[in-house]
Write a protein that holds these residues in place. Sequence first.
Motif, PDB file in Angstrom:
ATOM      1  N   SER A   1      61.145  42.793  50.855  1.00 13.16           N
ATOM      2  CA  SER A   1      60.590  44.144  50.976  1.00 13.16           C
ATOM      3  C   SER A   1      59.626  44.464  49.835  1.00 13.16           C
ATOM      4  O   SER A   1      58.692  45.241  50.015  1.00 13.16           O
ATOM      5  N   HIS A   2      59.820  43.845  48.672  1.00  9.48           N
ATOM      6  CA  HIS A   2      58.866  43.998  47.568  1.00  9.48           C
ATOM      7  C   HIS A   2      57.486  43.479  47.994  1.00  9.48           C
ATOM      8  O   HIS A   2      56.463  44.016  47.589  1.00  9.48           O
ATOM      9  N   LEU A   3      57.515  42.406  48.751  1.00 11.41           N
ATOM     10  CA  LEU A   3      56.268  41.740  49.126  1.00 11.41           C
ATOM     11  C   LEU A   3      55.624  42.355  50.364  1.00 11.41           C
ATOM     12  O   LEU A   3      54.461  42.067  50.652  1.00 11.41           O
ATOM     13  N   THR A   4      56.363  43.177  51.097  1.00 14.43           N
ATOM     14  CA  THR A   4      55.854  43.671  52.378  1.00 14.43           C
ATOM     15  C   THR A   4      55.981  45.187  52.494  1.00 14.43           C
ATOM     16  O   THR A   4      55.242  45.918  51.873  1.00 14.43           O
ATOM     17  N   PHE A   5      56.943  45.645  53.260  1.00 11.70           N
ATOM     18  CA  PHE A   5      57.000  47.025  53.727  1.00 11.70           C
ATOM     19  C   PHE A   5      57.385  48.068  52.684  1.00 11.70           C
ATOM     20  O   PHE A   5      57.149  49.251  52.899  1.00 11.70           O
ATOM     21  N   ASN A   6      57.972  47.691  51.551  1.00 11.42           N
ATOM     22  CA  ASN A   6      58.347  48.670  50.515  1.00 11.42           C
ATOM     23  C   ASN A   6      57.540  48.511  49.228  1.00 11.42           C
ATOM     24  O   ASN A   6      57.924  49.043  48.186  1.00 11.42           O
ATOM     25  N   ARG A   7      56.438  47.790  49.298  1.00 10.99           N
ATOM     26  CA  ARG A   7      55.691  47.497  48.069  1.00 10.99           C
ATOM     27  C   ARG A   7      55.254  48.770  47.340  1.00 10.99           C
ATOM     28  O   ARG A   7      55.402  48.881  46.131  1.00 10.99           O
ATOM     29  N   ILE A   8      54.759  49.747  48.054  1.00  2.00           N
ATOM     30  CA  ILE A   8      54.301  50.996  47.427  1.00  2.00           C
ATOM     31  C   ILE A   8      55.484  51.744  46.805  1.00  2.00           C
ATOM     32  O   ILE A   8      55.386  52.249  45.685  1.00  2.00           O
ATOM     33  N   ASP A   9      56.611  51.811  47.526  1.00  2.00           N
ATOM     34  CA  ASP A   9      57.790  52.495  46.983  1.00  2.00           C
ATOM     35  C   ASP A   9      58.289  51.818  45.709  1.00  2.00           C
ATOM     36  O   ASP A   9      58.687  52.495  44.761  1.00  2.00           O
ATOM     37  N   PHE A  10      58.273  50.491  45.678  1.00  4.92           N
ATOM     38  CA  PHE A  10      58.720  49.799  44.471  1.00  4.92           C
ATOM     39  C   PHE A  10      57.764  50.029  43.300  1.00  4.92           C
ATOM     40  O   PHE A  10      58.179  49.999  42.142  1.00  4.92           O
ATOM     41  N   GLN A  11      56.502  50.272  43.577  1.00  2.09           N
ATOM     42  CA  GLN A  11      55.552  50.544  42.497  1.00  2.09           C
ATOM     43  C   GLN A  11      55.924  51.819  41.746  1.00  2.09           C
ATOM     44  O   GLN A  11      55.616  51.954  40.557  1.00  2.09           O
TER      45      GLN A  11
ATOM     46  N   ILE B   1      55.172  42.389  43.060  1.00  2.00           N
ATOM     47  CA  ILE B   1      55.100  41.076  43.718  1.00  2.00           C
ATOM     48  C   ILE B   1      55.913  40.046  42.940  1.00  2.00           C
ATOM     49  O   ILE B   1      56.723  39.309  43.520  1.00  2.00           O
ATOM     50  N   LEU B   2      55.715  40.000  41.626  1.00  2.00           N
ATOM     51  CA  LEU B   2      56.452  39.025  40.813  1.00  2.00           C
ATOM     52  C   LEU B   2      57.956  39.277  40.856  1.00  2.00           C
ATOM     53  O   LEU B   2      58.741  38.327  40.957  1.00  2.00           O
ATOM     54  N   SER B   3      58.366  40.545  40.794  1.00  2.00           N
ATOM     55  CA  SER B   3      59.805  40.825  40.843  1.00  2.00           C
ATOM     56  C   SER B   3      60.376  40.480  42.213  1.00  2.00           C
ATOM     57  O   SER B   3      61.523  40.032  42.312  1.00  2.00           O
ATOM     58  N   GLY B   4      59.599  40.650  43.267  1.00  2.00           N
ATOM     59  CA  GLY B   4      60.060  40.249  44.595  1.00  2.00           C
ATOM     60  C   GLY B   4      60.276  38.745  44.685  1.00  2.00           C
ATOM     61  O   GLY B   4      61.278  38.274  45.236  1.00  2.00           O
ATOM     62  N   ILE B   5      59.350  37.995  44.126  1.00  2.00           N
ATOM     63  CA  ILE B   5      59.479  36.532  44.113  1.00  2.00           C
ATOM     64  C   ILE B   5      60.705  36.122  43.301  1.00  2.00           C
ATOM     65  O   ILE B   5      61.474  35.237  43.706  1.00  2.00           O
ATOM     66  N   VAL B   6      60.909  36.774  42.162  1.00  5.81           N
ATOM     67  CA  VAL B   6      62.083  36.476  41.324  1.00  5.81           C
ATOM     68  C   VAL B   6      63.366  36.798  42.085  1.00  5.81           C
ATOM     69  O   VAL B   6      64.324  36.012  42.057  1.00  5.81           O
ATOM     70  N   GLU B   7      63.417  37.932  42.783  1.00  4.09           N
ATOM     71  CA  GLU B   7      64.625  38.302  43.531  1.00  4.09           C
ATOM     72  C   GLU B   7      64.939  37.286  44.615  1.00  4.09           C
ATOM     73  O   GLU B   7      66.096  36.880  44.784  1.00  4.09           O
ATOM     74  N   ILE B   8      63.928  36.860  45.361  1.00  3.06           N
ATOM     75  CA  ILE B   8      64.149  35.859  46.413  1.00  3.06           C
ATOM     76  C   ILE B   8      64.620  34.549  45.793  1.00  3.06           C
ATOM     77  O   ILE B   8      65.580  33.928  46.271  1.00  3.06           O
ATOM     78  N   THR B   9      63.979  34.139  44.713  1.00  2.70           N
ATOM     79  CA  THR B   9      64.338  32.882  44.049  1.00  2.70           C
ATOM     80  C   THR B   9      65.762  32.928  43.506  1.00  2.70           C
ATOM     81  O   THR B   9      66.547  31.983  43.717  1.00  2.70           O
ATOM     82  N   LEU B  10      66.112  34.017  42.818  1.00  9.11           N
ATOM     83  CA  LEU B  10      67.472  34.127  42.281  1.00  9.11           C
ATOM     84  C   LEU B  10      68.502  34.176  43.402  1.00  9.11           C
ATOM     85  O   LEU B  10      69.571  33.568  43.292  1.00  9.11           O
ATOM     86  N   GLY B  11      68.199  34.890  44.461  1.00  8.23           N
ATOM     87  CA  GLY B  11      69.120  34.949  45.597  1.00  8.23           C
ATOM     88  C   GLY B  11      69.361  33.569  46.195  1.00  8.23           C
ATOM     89  O   GLY B  11      70.504  33.166  46.423  1.00  8.23           O
TER      90      GLY B  11
END
Length: 141
Positions: A28-38, A54-64
Motif C-alpha cells: 500500500s506504500h507503493l500504490t493506493f495509500n502512498r499519499i496518506d503515508f506521506q 517508497i523506501l519504507s514500503g520496500i523495507v516493509e515487504i522485505t522484512l515481512g
Amino acid sequence: MKKEINTSLTQNIFRILLVLFMIIAGFSHLTFNRIDFQAQVPDWIPLSKNLVVILSGIVEITLGLTLLLWKKQRVNIGWVLALFFILVFPGNVAQYLDGKDAFGALNSDSARLIRLFFQPILIAWVLWSSGAWQSWRNSKK
C-alpha cells in the motif's frame, strides 16, 4: 553458535499474520495509500516524502518476507523489524502533532493519539512471535 529458538503454533500464527500485515502495508506504500503515508513523514526529514514512503514500503515487504522465509535468522529479523517500528514512530508522533489526516480513520487528534499506543503493541508482537524476546531471555540465564 546460537541455538535456534522454537516458536509455538500460536507464535507462528501471529507471526504469519504480522507478515501479511507487513506485506500489505508495504504494497500500500507503493500504490493506493502512498499519499496518506506521506502525511506521516515528518517535515524535518531531508528527503522527498514520496521517496521515504517508497523506501519504507520496500523495507516493509522485505522484512515481512524475510521474517516468513528465513527461519535461521528469524530472531535477528525480529529485532530488526522491532527497530524499524521504533524508527518510524517519530512519523506517527509528527502526524499527531501536526494534525495531519490520513487513511480516512485518522481524522481527529484523538484517533491519531490512540494510534500512537499501538506501536508498542507491534513491537511486542514481533519480538514475541519471532522468538526474539525468548532468545534474549535465554541468553540472560
